[in-house]
Design a protein around this motif. Structure first.
Motif, mmCIF file in Angstrom:
data_model
loop_
_atom_site.group_PDB
_atom_site.id
_atom_site.type_symbol
_atom_site.label_atom_id
_atom_site.label_comp_id
_atom_site.label_asym_id
_atom_site.label_seq_id
_atom_site.Cartn_x
_atom_site.Cartn_y
_atom_site.Cartn_z
ATOM 1 N N THR A 20 -5.119 -5.655 -0.948
ATOM 2 C CA THR A 20 -5.450 -4.529 -0.069
ATOM 3 C C THR A 20 -6.933 -4.464 0.279
ATOM 4 O OG1 THR A 20 -5.740 -3.029 -1.956
ATOM 5 C CG2 THR A 20 -3.542 -3.136 -0.949
ATOM 6 N N GLY A 21 -7.737 -5.381 -0.249
ATOM 7 C CA GLY A 21 -9.171 -5.338 -0.036
ATOM 8 C C GLY A 21 -9.653 -6.301 1.039
ATOM 9 N N ALA A 34 -3.540 -4.673 -11.363
ATOM 10 C CA ALA A 34 -4.461 -3.882 -10.540
ATOM 11 C C ALA A 34 -5.364 -4.796 -9.713
ATOM 12 C CB ALA A 34 -5.297 -2.957 -11.428
ATOM 13 N N ASP A 35 -5.793 -5.903 -10.309
ATOM 14 C CA ASP A 35 -6.622 -6.840 -9.562
ATOM 15 C C ASP A 35 -5.844 -7.460 -8.399
ATOM 16 O OD1 ASP A 35 -9.232 -8.499 -9.494
ATOM 17 O OD2 ASP A 35 -7.615 -9.983 -9.365
ATOM 18 N N ASP A 38 -5.699 -4.886 -5.738
ATOM 19 C CA ASP A 38 -7.011 -4.792 -5.076
ATOM 20 C C ASP A 38 -7.247 -5.972 -4.139
ATOM 21 O OD1 ASP A 38 -7.535 -2.427 -6.416
ATOM 22 O OD2 ASP A 38 -8.803 -3.371 -7.947
ATOM 23 N N LEU A 39 -6.885 -7.164 -4.586
ATOM 24 C CA LEU A 39 -7.070 -8.349 -3.752
ATOM 25 C C LEU A 39 -6.238 -8.241 -2.481
ATOM 26 C CD1 LEU A 39 -7.996 -11.202 -3.045
ATOM 27 C CD2 LEU A 39 -6.340 -12.085 -4.689
ATOM 28 N N HIS A 72 -11.512 -12.704 -8.925
ATOM 29 C CA HIS A 72 -10.195 -12.080 -9.025
ATOM 30 C C HIS A 72 -9.378 -12.722 -10.143
ATOM 31 C CE1 HIS A 72 -10.576 -9.568 -5.494
ATOM 32 N NE2 HIS A 72 -11.162 -10.588 -4.899
#
Length: 199
Positions: free
Chosen positions: A148-149, A141-142, A145-146, A20
């Protein structure tokens, strides 16, 4: 006021930084023992190097102070979101806005411009600005993503004072580096030795 040191060696990457980029960005200003900070984005040249090492800018991108300041600002907003998530607190609206703005600011086509003398034309932004905008978008964006992932539940702050880094917890490990783990264990041992005995 914290003293910022630029060239001191930093600890190795924290768990999860390789996966990340936003975690690496959040950890690019490191509070060291003694209270000083190593800032990997402290100058335009350091910012260019940091982006180049992560494939986000060419070596000769020519970063300006304005570009470095934009990266440092995004770093603080990402840190704010990571702190909110790790602490189970609501996110600051300004941090969410900054992440969303960074993700959506990259034009997908040359924009329409108008010159009073020559009329309409299409143009892309300044090359360095375009590089920075793309880097900001990728980092934001990363972070999204982190957060919400599947790795979100492992995101935590390093458990060793004064360290300010974040990591993805692996097992019971709560520290970003061996050095921080050793320091935390030493502090606990010292506290046990110096506590008055209960009678």
């Amino acid at each position: 006021m914290q003293e910022f040191v630029i060239e001191e060696p930093a600890p190795p990457p924290a768990q999860g930084e390789e996966q990340h980029l936003s975690l690496a960005l959040a950890n690019s200003a490191i509070v060291m023992p003694g209270g000083h900070t190593v800032d990997r984005l402290g100058t335009p040249a350091h910012t260019n190097r940091w982006l180049t090492e992560r494939g986000l800018a060419p070596v000769d991108a020519g970063m300006l102070e304005m570009c470095a300041a934009q990266l440092r600002s995004l770093r603080e907003q990402i840190r704010s979101l990571f702190a909110s998530h790790a602490g189970g607190l609501p996110a600051l609206p300004a941090a969410l806005t900054a992440i969303n703005d960074a993700m959506t600011r990259v034009p997908t086509a040359p924009l329409l411009r108008w010159d009073d003398k020559d009329g309409p034309y299409r143009a892309t932004p300044h090359p360095t600005t375009e590089i920075v905008d793309h880097a900001l978008a990728a980092l934001a964006a990363d972070a999204a993503d982190l957060l919400t992932g599947p790795d979100a539940e492992r995101l935590t702050a390093c458990g060793s004072t004064p360290c300010n880094r974040y990591l993805l917890r692996h097992g019971r490990r709560q520290w970003c580096s061996t050095r921080c783990g050793d320091r935390a264990r030493a502090a606990r041992a010292y506290a046990r030795r110096t506590q008055p005995k209960a009678e």
